[in-house]
Design a protein around this motif. Structure first.
Motif, PDB file in Angstrom:
ATOM      1  N   ASN A  12       0.828  -1.199   0.000  1.00  0.00           N
ATOM      2  CA  ASN A  12       0.000   0.000   0.000  1.00  0.00           C
ATOM      3  C   ASN A  12       0.871   1.260   0.000  1.00  0.00           C
ATOM      4  O   ASN A  12       0.616   2.202  -0.759  1.00  0.00           O
ATOM      5  CB  ASN A  12      -0.948  -0.005   1.197  1.00  0.00           C
ATOM      6  CG  ASN A  12      -1.930   1.128   1.147  1.00  0.00           C
ATOM      7  OD1 ASN A  12      -2.550   1.378   0.121  1.00  0.00           O
ATOM      8  ND2 ASN A  12      -2.080   1.834   2.251  1.00  0.00           N
ATOM      9  N   ARG A  13       1.890   1.272   0.839  1.00  0.00           N
ATOM     10  CA  ARG A  13       2.774   2.444   0.923  1.00  0.00           C
ATOM     11  C   ARG A  13       3.463   2.695  -0.422  1.00  0.00           C
ATOM     12  O   ARG A  13       3.579   3.837  -0.867  1.00  0.00           O
ATOM     13  CB  ARG A  13       3.811   2.220   2.021  1.00  0.00           C
ATOM     14  CG  ARG A  13       4.328   3.505   2.587  1.00  0.00           C
ATOM     15  CD  ARG A  13       5.193   3.344   3.819  1.00  0.00           C
ATOM     16  NE  ARG A  13       4.809   2.220   4.650  1.00  0.00           N
ATOM     17  CZ  ARG A  13       5.663   1.450   5.302  1.00  0.00           C
ATOM     18  NH1 ARG A  13       6.952   1.682   5.222  1.00  0.00           N
ATOM     19  NH2 ARG A  13       5.245   0.451   6.048  1.00  0.00           N
ATOM     20  N   PHE A  14       3.907   1.611  -1.070  1.00  0.00           N
ATOM     21  CA  PHE A  14       4.527   1.719  -2.389  1.00  0.00           C
ATOM     22  C   PHE A  14       3.554   2.336  -3.391  1.00  0.00           C
ATOM     23  O   PHE A  14       3.890   3.260  -4.122  1.00  0.00           O
ATOM     24  CB  PHE A  14       4.975   0.329  -2.880  1.00  0.00           C
ATOM     25  CG  PHE A  14       5.378   0.298  -4.323  1.00  0.00           C
ATOM     26  CD1 PHE A  14       6.650   0.689  -4.715  1.00  0.00           C
ATOM     27  CD2 PHE A  14       4.483  -0.104  -5.308  1.00  0.00           C
ATOM     28  CE1 PHE A  14       7.025   0.675  -6.049  1.00  0.00           C
ATOM     29  CE2 PHE A  14       4.842  -0.126  -6.647  1.00  0.00           C
ATOM     30  CZ  PHE A  14       6.121   0.270  -7.014  1.00  0.00           C
ATOM     31  N   ALA A  15       2.335   1.803  -3.413  1.00  0.00           N
ATOM     32  CA  ALA A  15       1.328   2.286  -4.374  1.00  0.00           C
ATOM     33  C   ALA A  15       0.992   3.748  -4.133  1.00  0.00           C
ATOM     34  O   ALA A  15       0.893   4.532  -5.073  1.00  0.00           O
ATOM     35  CB  ALA A  15       0.074   1.429  -4.294  1.00  0.00           C
ATOM     36  N   VAL A  16       0.836   4.119  -2.860  1.00  0.00           N
ATOM     37  CA  VAL A  16       0.501   5.506  -2.535  1.00  0.00           C
ATOM     38  C   VAL A  16       1.615   6.442  -2.994  1.00  0.00           C
ATOM     39  O   VAL A  16       1.353   7.502  -3.567  1.00  0.00           O
ATOM     40  CB  VAL A  16       0.220   5.662  -1.020  1.00  0.00           C
ATOM     41  CG1 VAL A  16       0.165   7.122  -0.603  1.00  0.00           C
ATOM     42  CG2 VAL A  16      -1.083   4.964  -0.653  1.00  0.00           C
ATOM     43  N   SER A  17       2.867   6.045  -2.793  1.00  0.00           N
ATOM     44  CA  SER A  17       3.975   6.915  -3.214  1.00  0.00           C
ATOM     45  C   SER A  17       4.024   7.048  -4.732  1.00  0.00           C
ATOM     46  O   SER A  17       4.270   8.136  -5.264  1.00  0.00           O
ATOM     47  CB  SER A  17       5.308   6.427  -2.659  1.00  0.00           C
ATOM     48  OG  SER A  17       5.718   5.237  -3.278  1.00  0.00           O
ATOM     49  N   TYR A  45       1.585  -2.809  -6.847  1.00  0.00           N
ATOM     50  CA  TYR A  45       0.691  -3.083  -5.719  1.00  0.00           C
ATOM     51  C   TYR A  45       0.135  -4.499  -5.803  1.00  0.00           C
ATOM     52  O   TYR A  45       0.219  -5.269  -4.848  1.00  0.00           O
ATOM     53  CB  TYR A  45      -0.458  -2.075  -5.670  1.00  0.00           C
ATOM     54  CG  TYR A  45      -1.449  -2.390  -4.582  1.00  0.00           C
ATOM     55  CD1 TYR A  45      -1.157  -2.093  -3.256  1.00  0.00           C
ATOM     56  CD2 TYR A  45      -2.645  -3.034  -4.862  1.00  0.00           C
ATOM     57  CE1 TYR A  45      -2.051  -2.417  -2.247  1.00  0.00           C
ATOM     58  CE2 TYR A  45      -3.543  -3.362  -3.855  1.00  0.00           C
ATOM     59  CZ  TYR A  45      -3.237  -3.049  -2.550  1.00  0.00           C
ATOM     60  OH  TYR A  45      -4.108  -3.379  -1.548  1.00  0.00           O
ATOM     61  N   ILE A  46      -0.428  -4.833  -6.946  1.00  0.00           N
ATOM     62  CA  ILE A  46      -1.105  -6.125  -7.051  1.00  0.00           C
ATOM     63  C   ILE A  46      -0.088  -7.264  -7.026  1.00  0.00           C
ATOM     64  O   ILE A  46      -0.348  -8.324  -6.455  1.00  0.00           O
ATOM     65  CB  ILE A  46      -2.055  -6.178  -8.279  1.00  0.00           C
ATOM     66  CG1 ILE A  46      -3.272  -7.043  -7.962  1.00  0.00           C
ATOM     67  CG2 ILE A  46      -1.354  -6.636  -9.526  1.00  0.00           C
ATOM     68  CD1 ILE A  46      -4.204  -6.486  -6.945  1.00  0.00           C
ATOM     69  N   ILE A 113      -9.256  -2.441  -1.698  1.00  0.00           N
ATOM     70  CA  ILE A 113      -8.593  -3.752  -1.676  1.00  0.00           C
ATOM     71  C   ILE A 113      -7.804  -3.898  -0.380  1.00  0.00           C
ATOM     72  O   ILE A 113      -7.841  -4.946   0.268  1.00  0.00           O
ATOM     73  CB  ILE A 113      -7.680  -3.940  -2.908  1.00  0.00           C
ATOM     74  CG1 ILE A 113      -8.530  -4.018  -4.188  1.00  0.00           C
ATOM     75  CG2 ILE A 113      -6.806  -5.194  -2.750  1.00  0.00           C
ATOM     76  CD1 ILE A 113      -7.728  -3.966  -5.466  1.00  0.00           C
ATOM     77  N   GLU A 114      -7.131  -2.847   0.016  1.00  0.00           N
ATOM     78  CA  GLU A 114      -6.308  -2.879   1.228  1.00  0.00           C
ATOM     79  C   GLU A 114      -7.167  -3.196   2.462  1.00  0.00           C
ATOM     80  O   GLU A 114      -6.755  -3.964   3.317  1.00  0.00           O
ATOM     81  CB  GLU A 114      -5.615  -1.517   1.403  1.00  0.00           C
ATOM     82  CG  GLU A 114      -4.502  -1.515   2.393  1.00  0.00           C
ATOM     83  CD  GLU A 114      -3.307  -2.378   2.031  1.00  0.00           C
ATOM     84  OE1 GLU A 114      -2.576  -2.746   2.958  1.00  0.00           O
ATOM     85  OE2 GLU A 114      -3.099  -2.694   0.843  1.00  0.00           O
ATOM     86  N   SER A 115      -8.350  -2.641   2.516  1.00  0.00           N
ATOM     87  CA  SER A 115      -9.209  -2.892   3.672  1.00  0.00           C
ATOM     88  C   SER A 115      -9.778  -4.309   3.656  1.00  0.00           C
ATOM     89  O   SER A 115     -10.179  -4.822   4.695  1.00  0.00           O
ATOM     90  CB  SER A 115     -10.345  -1.863   3.738  1.00  0.00           C
ATOM     91  OG  SER A 115     -11.216  -2.016   2.645  1.00  0.00           O
ATOM     92  N   GLY A 116      -9.778  -4.950   2.488  1.00  0.00           N
ATOM     93  CA  GLY A 116     -10.330  -6.295   2.380  1.00  0.00           C
ATOM     94  C   GLY A 116      -9.316  -7.411   2.546  1.00  0.00           C
ATOM     95  O   GLY A 116      -9.657  -8.521   2.892  1.00  0.00           O
ATOM     96  N   ILE A 117      -8.028  -7.118   2.277  1.00  0.00           N
ATOM     97  CA  ILE A 117      -6.973  -8.125   2.373  1.00  0.00           C
ATOM     98  C   ILE A 117      -6.033  -7.726   3.491  1.00  0.00           C
ATOM     99  O   ILE A 117      -5.453  -6.651   3.458  1.00  0.00           O
ATOM    100  CB  ILE A 117      -6.146  -8.219   1.072  1.00  0.00           C
ATOM    101  CG1 ILE A 117      -7.012  -8.628  -0.102  1.00  0.00           C
ATOM    102  CG2 ILE A 117      -4.998  -9.205   1.242  1.00  0.00           C
ATOM    103  CD1 ILE A 117      -6.248  -8.678  -1.406  1.00  0.00           C
ATOM    104  N   LYS A 118      -5.889  -8.591   4.444  1.00  0.00           N
ATOM    105  CA  LYS A 118      -4.952  -8.312   5.550  1.00  0.00           C
ATOM    106  C   LYS A 118      -3.864  -9.351   5.575  1.00  0.00           C
ATOM    107  O   LYS A 118      -4.013 -10.459   5.199  1.00  0.00           O
ATOM    108  CB  LYS A 118      -5.681  -8.278   6.895  1.00  0.00           C
ATOM    109  CG  LYS A 118      -6.707  -7.163   6.986  1.00  0.00           C
ATOM    110  CD  LYS A 118      -6.029  -5.823   6.920  1.00  0.00           C
ATOM    111  CE  LYS A 118      -7.034  -4.681   6.919  1.00  0.00           C
ATOM    112  NZ  LYS A 118      -6.542  -3.443   6.517  1.00  0.00           N
TER     113      LYS A 118
END
Length: 118
Positions: A12-17, A45-46, A113-118
């Motif tokens: 997630n951090r990678f994708a956000v950057s 990300y994926i 997706i981030e909130s659904g996959i932990k």
């Protein structure tokens, strides 16, 4: 595998950057750069989140793996649409004029997706 776990956590951090960089490119009018960074964000990300090697990232494999992770059909289709649109714009002649929509949808979809996959 410890490295894969670490990459999954940082996906997630990678994708956000990368999306932040894409937004910067968009704001300066660099559409080619925008699509390149958005594509990097989505692919990276994926790949990291689903632990998929880049070499096996066909649309079919992405779709199947996302569904196995209980990511809804609407999100899967939206993700594939974003990938396809960015690829066409980057490697073809498509200039969609929907860059802000693509950016916003990318951010929202990764959050979802981030909130659904932990």
């Amino acid at each position: 595998d410890e490295l894969a776990n670490e990459r999954m956590k940082k996906a997630n951090r990678f994708a956000v950057s990368k999306l932040h960089l894409a937004k910067t490119k968009l704001d300066t009018g660099d559409l080619s750069g925008f699509y390149a960074e958005t594509l990097r964000a989505l692919d990276g990300y994926i790949s990291d989140k689903l632990r998929m090697p880049v070499s096996s990232m066909s649309k079919e494999n992405i779709s199947e793996t996302m569904k196995q992770k209980n990511i809804g059909e609407k999100s899967v289709q939206s993700f594939l649409y974003l990938l396809e649109t960015c690829e066409m714009a980057r490697y073809g002649t498509l200039q969609s004029g929907k860059e802000k929509e693509i950016y916003n949808t990318s951010v929202e979809l990764i959050d979802h997706i981030e909130s659904g996959i932990k």
